[in-house]
Structure formats: C-alpha cells, structure tokens
Scaffold this active site. Structure first.
Site, PDB file in Angstrom:
ATOM      1  N   CYS B  94       0.823  -1.199   0.000  1.00  0.00           N
ATOM      2  CA  CYS B  94       0.000   0.000   0.000  1.00  0.00           C
ATOM      3  C   CYS B  94       0.857   1.248   0.000  1.00  0.00           C
ATOM      4  O   CYS B  94       2.034   1.216   0.341  1.00  0.00           O
ATOM      5  CB  CYS B  94      -0.984  -0.005   1.161  1.00  0.00           C
ATOM      6  SG  CYS B  94      -0.233  -0.275   2.740  1.00  0.00           S
ATOM      7  N   LEU B  95       0.254   2.330  -0.393  1.00  0.00           N
ATOM      8  CA  LEU B  95       0.973   3.593  -0.461  1.00  0.00           C
ATOM      9  C   LEU B  95       1.028   4.218   0.912  1.00  0.00           C
ATOM     10  O   LEU B  95       0.079   4.176   1.665  1.00  0.00           O
ATOM     11  CB  LEU B  95       0.224   4.601  -1.334  1.00  0.00           C
ATOM     12  CG  LEU B  95       0.001   4.366  -2.788  1.00  0.00           C
ATOM     13  CD1 LEU B  95      -1.371   3.814  -2.991  1.00  0.00           C
ATOM     14  CD2 LEU B  95       0.146   5.683  -3.510  1.00  0.00           C
TER      15      LEU B  95
END
Lengths: 275, 250
Positions: B94-95
């Site tokens: 995930c970012l």
C-alpha cells in the site's frame, strides 16, 4: 567494567524497543476502540435540547456551570461524529442550513463556491479529481439554492434531504474533502500570512499535505481561520473546557465578522449550536 | 461500461469516481495503462514500464489494483503479479508517505497517482520493509528481460498492452507528491495464492551475506551463553562442595 556498561546499555536498549512495541500495540488498540465508538454515532445527529449536554456532565460541577452559561444564549445542539472531520462536517451542515433561510447570502456563497475550483486547479491540484469533488459539492449546494428563501414546506423537504445526504458516508465525505481542498487552497494562496501560524519547520504546503488535505485529520484554529476567510463566512466557536471561570468563551472567525455558523468546541470535537 | 452502470449505483460517489477514472485511463500510454475487470469495477489490472536508466529498464510489469469500498477516502492496494525483484509478487502493498502513516493518503490522488508513484518508487532501496525484495541488479535485469514475455491469466500477453502514446506530463504538484510516496507490504499477511510463474523466482544471492552475518552474531551469542552457563555451573558446584564440606565437618 566496560563489559558491564555495554551489556546494561544493551539491556535498556532492548527494554526501549519492547516498550515502543507495547506503546504501539496499546495505541493501535485504542484507535480501534475509538473507531468503534465513533462509528456508532451518526455523522450528523438530530437537533437535541441543550439539556442533553447537562445529562452528560451530571456530576461535573465545572461543566454544569458552563452549560448554564451556554444555555443563556443557545437552546439546542446537534452532535456530529467525532472522526476528525467534525469541524468541516459541522460547519458545512450548519452553513447550508442557514442558507436555506437566507437567499442573499446563498447567492454570494454560490459565486464564491463556483470560482473555488479554478483557484484550486491554478494551484496545481489535479483537475480531474478536483472536478469530481466539486461536482458533488455543487450538486448539494444547488439543491439548497432551489429552495433558499422559499416556502417553509419546500425548505423542510430540502432540510430532510440535506440531513440524509450528510449521513450518507459517500456524499458527506465528498463535501468534507472539498472543504479541505478549499482550506488548503486558501492556506497556500496566502502562505506568507499563514506561515506564522505553523509551529516547527514545516512549510505551508507540507502542513496542508499532512494536516489539511488528508481525511480524519483534526482541525485547529488555522483551519477555521483559513476556511472562514476563503468562503467569507462568519463562524463563532464557543470553547467549553475545564478552564477557570463559569463563562464559555466565544471566538469569532474572521475576527469582527457577523457569525452565521455557531459551533461548540469541547477538547478535540466540534458540534453545532442553535440559538 | 454499459453493464457496469447496470450493475452499480452510479449515484454512489466511489462508483462515479471509478467510472471517471476508467474513462480518464482508457487510452494506454507508453508508461502505464490500467482498466477495471469486466465484472468488477473495484478490481483493476495495470501494466507499467520499468523506469529507464534503472535495473528495471525494458521491463514490463503487470498487477492488480484493489479498491476499497471507501475509495477515494481510503487508498487503493496494489499487488504485483510479474516477478520483478523489487516487490514480492501476489502480496498486497500500500501507499504511504515516507515516515508517516498510510492514512495520509489523499482523496484527490487517483489511480494514475498510484501508478506513477509505483514507477518512481521501484528503483528505491528495499531497506528490509515488508513486501520488499532486495535482488541484485543482475537479477533484476534478467527479470526485466523475461517480463516482456510474461502473460496474465486474465489479460493475456502484457507487452502489447502498453502503447507508444506519451502519458500526460507529470505536473509540478504531482512531482512533489511522488517524491514523498512510499510503498510497503501490509502488516497482516494475506494467504498467498499459488504463484503463477514459479520458475522465475531465483535465489537472491545478496541475502547470503546478510544470512552469514546473522549466523556469525548468533554464534558469538551462543558462545557467550555457553560460557556463562559453564561459569554458573562451576560456581554452584563449588558452593555446593563447600557446603558439603561443612556438612561433613559437622
């Protein structure tokens, strides 16, 4: 001796690591509990008599005195979900509600809102996502405009629709996002002025990216000053905390403006007040 | 797209938003392309070109984008499918903004932002973060070469998915955002689906040196523990002996 020193520092080092992990775990658990509580509260609740606040502070003489003071000016309260977005949600709900009765103010606001998108795009916000939030925001604003200053039946219908939309996570959050963008836009256009309000070495842009634009980030004075200035809307915040005295101190943003939105602040949270 | 508008409530902001993004990204570019699955607007497949001038040059990487129902309030998850030597395949990443929590994702970012950030982040050092791989440049270059012939079970050969059209230029604002975005694996491990191309997974040689240094430390630790246990044993033995001696004296 040297060995002792080394091994003891290694021990405390380990202890340090452990306690950090513990802290993180406790924090995580706390966040989960808070989330659960918060999700059981509606995004925007029904209007309640101020007496409901009294019940909450039944055995708290400091707060009871202050609620008495509050009751001299306000009759009702409308609670919002404490999810970090409460200032933006409370502000927009209360202001749109006010616009239903104030056609002139609506026209003024509509003009400002219409121009807000171009300001954001000029600042470098991605056109395509700004469009997305802008359209949903304007859809809600224009529904209010259709009945602003109209018959009381018409107003009542839109009021219900507004309440529904504000309690639908999708719509409600889209409105919050757009107000966050407007706030960020205002801070960045006037960055020389707002830089003075930011503690530490952060630039205005960094502050916006970390504290304004992300959802669930709580609002401080600087957010309120920026948003009330950007939209040219007077906001009165009544600050109720454990401080000395029996009075609830009011603060108007921008200073000297005529307040159209009245909010109650208790540490970490904003609700709507009605005279 | 027509069946999508039948299937989903287009009044719902996240559906409206994703349909807009699908139109925005409909034309493939030379750097990236992405589109929703036929039957699920909340799962997309993407293809990105390895950034030129890096170990990933010439590589073409394919993967999935999973969009939460709260999108765009919550960030998308990315899963790489093509072996690349930088990210584990079949694992959610995930970012996040480097040094901050993932909740600093901003709703005004989009799938394009996520893909540009992924491309920009690929050459950054793995530094032991979850889901990161630290293959040698040679390994990564070999994987980059092989990737061009990789095929996805759903999309087929991935190389023709990209086009020769230049992507929309990256704005100044985007550039400053991209510099801040990091990717990391999710804490909770999702059960691993079977890997589609297990033959592509070479043993990363760089890990050996890491391994040997840890065993070296372990060995020292073991020796110290053994010595301590020995010393304590001798100490107890002597104490016990002297008590025994006193006992016999009495």
């Amino acid at each position: 001796m040297a060995d002792d020193a080394a091994s003891s520092s290694a021990c405390t080092g380990n202890l340090g690591d452990n306690s950090v992990n513990q802290d993180e775990l406790i924090l995580k658990q706390q966040r989960e509990i808070e989330k659960e509580i918060s999700e059981s509260i509606p995004l925007v609740g029904e209007q309640e008599d101020l007496a409901s606040l009294e019940k909450e502070y039944n055995e708290d003489p400091v707060y009871l005195l202050k609620i008495k003071d509050l009751a001299s000016k306000y009759k009702c309260i409308r609670r919002t979900r404490p999810d970090g977005n409460c200032f933006f949600r409370a502000f927009s709900y209360a202001y749109l509600e006010h616009l239903l009765k104030d056609k002139e103010e609506y026209e003024k606001f509509h003009e400002i809102a219409k121009n807000s998108k171009d300001i954001l795009v000029a600042l470098g916000f991605p056109q395509f996502t700004v469009d997305d939030f802008y359209e949903t925001f304007m859809e809600v604003v224009q529904r209010v405009g259709e009945q602003a200053g109209g018959s009381s039946d018409g107003i009542e219908d839109i009021r219900k629709e507004l309440h529904d939309k504000f309690n639908k996570q999708g719509y409600s959050d889209y409105i919050v996002v757009y107000l966050r963008l407007i706030t960020s836009g205002q801070l960045q256009t006037q960055h020389d002025f707002y830089q003075n309000f930011i503690e530490g070495p952060r630039t205005v842009t960094e502050f916006c990216r970390q504290e304004v634009e992300p959802m669930y980030k709580e609002s401080d004075h600087i957010h309120i000053i920026a948003l009330s200035n950007a939209l040219n809307v007077g906001v009165r915040v009544k600050y109720m905390d454990r401080g000395e005295g029996s009075q609830v101190i009011a603060h108007d943003f921008p200073e000297g403006s005529k307040p159209l939105v009245h909010l109650l602040y208790r540490p970490g949270h904003y609700d709507i007040l009605y005279a | 797209m027509s069946d999508i508008s039948d299937k989903y409530n287009i009044k719902c902001p996240s559906v409206k938003r994703l349909m807009r993004e699908a139109i925005e990204l409909a034309e493939a570019t030379e750097e990236y392309c992405a589109r929703p699955l036929e039957d699920n607007l909340f799962e997309w497949h993407f293809t990105v070109r390895g950034p030129p001038g890096t170990d990933f040059e010439g590589g073409i990487y394919h993967g999935r984008i999973l969009l939460p129902k709260e999108y765009p309030m919550h960030p998308p998850h990315i899963i790489l499918l093509t072996p690349n030597g930088r990210f584990e395949v079949n694992k959610k990443i995930c970012l996040s903004i480097s040094g901050y929590h993932p909740e600093t994702w901003q709703p005004s970012w989009s799938i394009r932002t996520a893909l540009l950030a992924l491309i920009a982040f690929m050459p950054s050092p793995a530094e032991g973060t979850i889901g990161a791989l630290d293959y040698s440049p040679a390994e990564r270059k070999t994987l980059a070469k092989k990737s061009a012939s990789w095929a996805c079970a759903k999309c087929g050969e991935i190389a023709p998915l990209l086009s020769s059209n230049a992507a929309e230029p990256i704005t100044e604002e985007e550039k400053s955002v991209l510099n801040q975005i990091a990717f990391k694996g999710e804490e909770e491990q999702t059960p691993k689906p079977p890997e589609p191309e297990p033959t592509y997974e070479p043993e990363p040689p760089i890990l050996e040196s890491v391994d040997s240094s840890t065993t070296f430390l372990d060995q020292i630790l073991e020796i110290i523990v053994a010595l301590l246990v020995g010393a304590i044993a001798i100490f107890i033995y002597r104490r016990w002996n002297s008590y025994a001696a006193i006992d016999t004296d009495l």
